[in-house]
Design an enzyme around this catalytic site. Structure first.
Site, PDB file in Angstrom:
ATOM      1  N   LYS A 111       0.823  -1.212   0.000  1.00 37.07           N
ATOM      2  CA  LYS A 111       0.000   0.000   0.000  1.00 37.07           C
ATOM      3  C   LYS A 111       0.853   1.256   0.000  1.00 37.07           C
ATOM      4  CE  LYS A 111      -4.470  -1.383   1.873  1.00 37.07           C
ATOM      5  NZ  LYS A 111      -5.529  -1.050   2.836  1.00 37.07           N
ATOM      6  N   LYS A 193      -4.717  -9.142  -6.716  1.00 34.58           N
ATOM      7  CA  LYS A 193      -5.991  -9.452  -6.052  1.00 34.58           C
ATOM      8  C   LYS A 193      -7.052  -8.411  -6.398  1.00 34.58           C
ATOM      9  CE  LYS A 193      -5.574  -7.200  -1.566  1.00 34.58           C
ATOM     10  NZ  LYS A 193      -5.639  -7.202  -0.131  1.00 34.58           N
ATOM     11  N   LYS A 196     -10.733  -2.970  -3.641  1.00 37.47           N
ATOM     12  CA  LYS A 196     -11.564  -1.764  -3.712  1.00 37.47           C
ATOM     13  C   LYS A 196     -10.801  -0.590  -4.283  1.00 37.47           C
ATOM     14  CE  LYS A 196     -14.207  -3.002   0.392  1.00 37.47           C
ATOM     15  NZ  LYS A 196     -14.093  -3.007   1.859  1.00 37.47           N
TER      16      LYS A 196
HETATM   17  P1  AMP Z   1     -11.281  -5.201   3.217  1.00 33.95           P
HETATM   18  O1  AMP Z   1     -12.169  -4.862   2.079  1.00 33.95           O
HETATM   19  O2  AMP Z   1      -9.838  -5.032   2.896  1.00 33.95           O
HETATM   20  O3  AMP Z   1     -11.710  -4.579   4.496  1.00 33.95           O
HETATM   21  O4  AMP Z   1     -11.461  -6.774   3.433  1.00 33.95           O
HETATM   22  C1  AMP Z   1     -12.589  -7.368   4.051  1.00 33.95           C
HETATM   23  C2  AMP Z   1     -12.496  -8.878   3.969  1.00 33.95           C
HETATM   24  O5  AMP Z   1     -12.519  -9.317   2.606  1.00 33.95           O
HETATM   25  C3  AMP Z   1     -11.207  -9.458   4.565  1.00 33.95           C
HETATM   26  O6  AMP Z   1     -11.505 -10.673   5.228  1.00 33.95           O
HETATM   27  C4  AMP Z   1     -10.350  -9.730   3.360  1.00 33.95           C
HETATM   28  O7  AMP Z   1      -9.420 -10.772   3.567  1.00 33.95           O
HETATM   29  C5  AMP Z   1     -11.382 -10.138   2.339  1.00 33.95           C
HETATM   30  N1  AMP Z   1     -10.920  -9.839   0.974  1.00 33.95           N
HETATM   31  C6  AMP Z   1     -10.576  -8.621   0.473  1.00 33.95           C
HETATM   32  N2  AMP Z   1     -10.190  -8.720  -0.819  1.00 33.95           N
HETATM   33  C7  AMP Z   1     -10.293 -10.039  -1.138  1.00 33.95           C
HETATM   34  C8  AMP Z   1     -10.054 -10.797  -2.348  1.00 33.95           C
HETATM   35  N3  AMP Z   1      -9.631 -10.216  -3.468  1.00 33.95           N
HETATM   36  N4  AMP Z   1     -10.265 -12.132  -2.293  1.00 33.95           N
HETATM   37  C9  AMP Z   1     -10.708 -12.750  -1.161  1.00 33.95           C
HETATM   38  N5  AMP Z   1     -10.953 -12.092  -0.007  1.00 33.95           N
HETATM   39  C10 AMP Z   1     -10.748 -10.768   0.016  1.00 33.95           C
END
Ligand code: AMP
Ligand code: TRP
Length: 331
Positions: A111, A193, A196
């Site tokens: 990041k 990956k 967002k």
């Molecule tokens: P975040 O949007 O970063 O707050 O992530 C929220 C949840 O979604 C966390 O458990 C992450 O590990 C999961 N997550 C985020 N991006 C991915 C992705 N590309 N594939 C699988 N899980 C994800």
């Protein structure tokens, strides 16, 4: 009964990776666990968030989680900043964690990139807050996507060092990284990956996308010229194919091998059509239920407020005890 905790940032629209890697599993775990799910607004501001948008996005994410099957009455759903215990324990975690441990965090390196001198200090200590989130509830199982594995190892290191320095208090944390889509990749690049923060809208499917948008994004998804292989070994070196097969497997509750048994030999044209139909069937009800919930923000706010009260009732005695163990004067 084991206590579950997990969190998700209100920093944008939740996408298919959030759903398949995390939220869908959160919903399933409600059957036989006590679950606490948190919209982590404190984490979100480690990178710039427009203050006019943050509250709105927090409500939208809460609505989306409920639409995905999170039950805010039988379990607990709230926004992180509403329960002050997180920040109190996070400060203690800041003082327990070592610089060297945080310097190894790959998510920070990704990041921060070349902008290391200019990112917020919050971004650096982000994993300490995450450890505090979990430890605040003595939660023992944490369902997340694969990208959070290293952060959970750090949380265990912090818990262990606290226990060593101040006395045994925090239980070990078990990561739950589940299913064939624990890491959903970008639709434009199978080695990155789904995220967002990706600049390209075409890279992810959002939980608010309508049927036409889903169809277009899947049609444009990057693939290679070969048909689908008949077995998992044939996915070697084909990250885009592996990603689409993994998504299909997660949506049908099977695995890569089962999908390839049914679709091996098929070209991507036909496979993408089947995948689109599946995505539309699973995601469009979530989008419409999210919109319905957002039409009544007062009810949503009441659910979150009550969630925060119930969360605070669990957190308060645990964090107070941690503060007492550290030696704070508790009057
Ligand atoms: P975040 O949007 O970063 O707050 O992530 C929220 C949840 O979604 C966390 O458990 C992450 O590990 C999961 N997550 C985020 N991006 C991915 C992705 N590309 N594939 C699988 N899980 C994800
Ligand atoms: N850092 C997690 C992510 O970006 C979100 C999160 C914050 C979290 N606190 C947590 C996940 C506690 C699990 C447990 O995906």
């Amino acid at each position: 009964m084991q206590r579950i905790f997990s969190g998700i940032q209100p920093s944008g629209i939740p996408h298919l990776g959030n759903y398949l890697g995390a939220v869908r599993n959160w919903a399933a775990l409600q059957r036989d666990h006590e679950c606490i799910y948190c919209v982590v607004d404190l984490h979100a501001i480690t990178t710039w968030q427009d203050p006019r948008l943050l509250a709105k996005q927090t409500r939208e994410l809460a609505a989306s989680l409920i639409a995905c099957g999170i039950d805010p009455l039988a379990h607990i759903l709230f926004n992180q900043s509403a329960v002050h215990a997180h920040v109190r324990l996070a400060w203690i975690c800041n003082c327990v964690a070592r610089m060297g441990w945080l310097n190894r965090m790959t998510q920070f390196k990704d990041k921060a990139g070349k902008d290391r001198e200019n990112v917020s200090t919050g971004l650096f200590v982000y994993p300490n807050l995450m450890a505090a989130d979990i430890l605040t509830y003595h939660a023992t199982r944490v369902p997340v996507g694969d990208d959070q594995r290293q952060h959970l190892e750090l949380a265990n290191d912090i818990a262990q060092k606290f226990n060593h320095d101040y006395g045994n208090f925090f239980p070990a944390i078990e990561p739950l990284i589940m299913g064939p889509a624990a890491r959903v990749m970008s639709l434009r690049d199978g080695t990155k990956k789904m995220s967002k923060s990706d600049a390209s809208e075409q890279s992810s499917i959002n939980l608010t996308d309508d049927a036409d948008t889903i169809a277009l994004k899947i049609r444009r998804a990057k693939t290679d010229p070969q048909p689908l292989p008949g077995d998992v070994a044939g996915l070697e070196g084909r990250p885009e194919a592996r990603n689409l097969v993994g998504i299909f497997a997660a949506l049908t509750d099977t695995d890569h091998a089962a999908v390839l048994r049914d679709h091996g030999g098929q070209g991507f044209g036909a496979f993408k059509e089947a995948l689109t139909a599946l995505l539309v069937e699973k995601l469009t009800p979530i989008a419409s239920e999210t919109r319905r919930l957002l039409d009544d923000p007062a009810t949503l706010d009441t659910l979150l407020r009550q969630g925060a009260h119930r969360a605070a009732a669990i957190a308060e005695p645990i964090v107070s005890e941690a503060e007492r163990m550290v030696g704070f004067l508790k009057l």
